[in-house]
Design a protein around this motif. Structure first.
Motif, PDB file in Angstrom:
ATOM      1  N   MET A   1       0.852  -1.174   0.000  1.00 26.46           N
ATOM      2  CA  MET A   1       0.000   0.000   0.000  1.00 26.46           C
ATOM      3  C   MET A   1       0.899   1.239   0.000  1.00 26.46           C
ATOM      4  O   MET A   1       1.838   1.323   0.788  1.00 26.46           O
ATOM      5  CB  MET A   1      -0.915  -0.005   1.219  1.00 26.46           C
ATOM      6  N   PRO A   2       0.590   2.224  -0.840  1.00 30.23           N
ATOM      7  CA  PRO A   2       1.427   3.435  -0.868  1.00 30.23           C
ATOM      8  C   PRO A   2       1.271   4.250   0.417  1.00 30.23           C
ATOM      9  O   PRO A   2       0.238   4.215   1.077  1.00 30.23           O
ATOM     10  CB  PRO A   2       0.902   4.221  -2.068  1.00 30.23           C
ATOM     11  N   GLN A   3       2.329   4.953   0.748  1.00 28.71           N
ATOM     12  CA  GLN A   3       2.330   5.825   1.923  1.00 28.71           C
ATOM     13  C   GLN A   3       1.432   7.032   1.663  1.00 28.71           C
ATOM     14  O   GLN A   3       1.594   7.716   0.654  1.00 28.71           O
ATOM     15  CB  GLN A   3       3.759   6.286   2.212  1.00 28.71           C
ATOM     16  N   LEU A   4       0.503   7.284   2.542  1.00 27.84           N
ATOM     17  CA  LEU A   4      -0.365   8.458   2.405  1.00 27.84           C
ATOM     18  C   LEU A   4       0.377   9.696   2.888  1.00 27.84           C
ATOM     19  O   LEU A   4       1.173   9.620   3.826  1.00 27.84           O
ATOM     20  CB  LEU A   4      -1.650   8.291   3.210  1.00 27.84           C
ATOM     21  N   PRO A   5       0.111  10.839   2.265  1.00 24.61           N
ATOM     22  CA  PRO A   5       0.790  12.058   2.716  1.00 24.61           C
ATOM     23  C   PRO A   5       0.283  12.496   4.085  1.00 24.61           C
ATOM     24  O   PRO A   5      -0.864  12.247   4.450  1.00 24.61           O
ATOM     25  CB  PRO A   5       0.422  13.086   1.645  1.00 24.61           C
ATOM     26  N   ASP A   6       1.142  13.125   4.830  1.00 21.91           N
ATOM     27  CA  ASP A   6       0.765  13.714   6.107  1.00 21.91           C
ATOM     28  C   ASP A   6       0.050  15.027   5.802  1.00 21.91           C
ATOM     29  O   ASP A   6       0.636  15.945   5.238  1.00 21.91           O
ATOM     30  CB  ASP A   6       2.017  13.977   6.954  1.00 21.91           C
TER      31      ASP A   6
END
Length: 143
Positions: A1-6
């Motif tokens: 799963m791609p890292q979601l932006p903060d």
């Protein structure tokens, strides 16, 4: 799963000041009814979001010509004094995107009117510009 932006961005004091300064310049232009200057402070096509008299949501995109024509009509010919007292609450999504909620009292020809609206501003080449305007009651004019 791609890292979601903060997305929990907190603006710096300088960024908050830059929004206050932008709105001071925009308010000055609108007070002078300098519609061309107001248009200079936008990104076109400009998105507009509202509702109509039937209670339906409405949206449109205006080019500069449409913005200038509509704002010239709405703001009048300058024979009536118009003043605004506004309280703005900026919500920064990032350092280059901010949603600004405004509660305002407009006085025109001695008559006061309460306004509540929001603007989405984006930063381009280090300068703020409004890109989306959200306000109820304009939908019949967006067709």
């Amino acid at each position: 799963m791609p890292q979601l932006p903060d997305t929990g961005y907190t603006p710096t004091p300088g960024e908050l000041t830059s929004i206050e300064e932008w709105f001071a310049a925009y308010d000055a232009a609108s007070g002078r009814r300098d519609i061309e200057r107001m248009a200079d402070m936008a990104v076109f096509p400009l998105n507009l979001v509202s509702d109509d008299s039937a209670g339906n949501g409405a949206s449109a995109q205006w080019d500069r010509e449409q913005f200038v024509a509509t704002m010239t009509h709405v703001m009048g010919d300058g024979t009536t004094d118009i003043t605004f007292e506004s309280t703005r609450t900026p919500v920064f999504l990032t350092s280059a995107m901010v949603v600004v909620f405004t509660d305002s009292v407009m006085t025109a020809g001695g008559t006061e009117q309460q306004l509540r609206y929001a603007d989405i501003l984006i930063k381009r080449d280090g300068k703020w510009a409004f890109q989306t305007m959200l306000q109820g009651g304009w939908g019949d004019n967006l067709r």
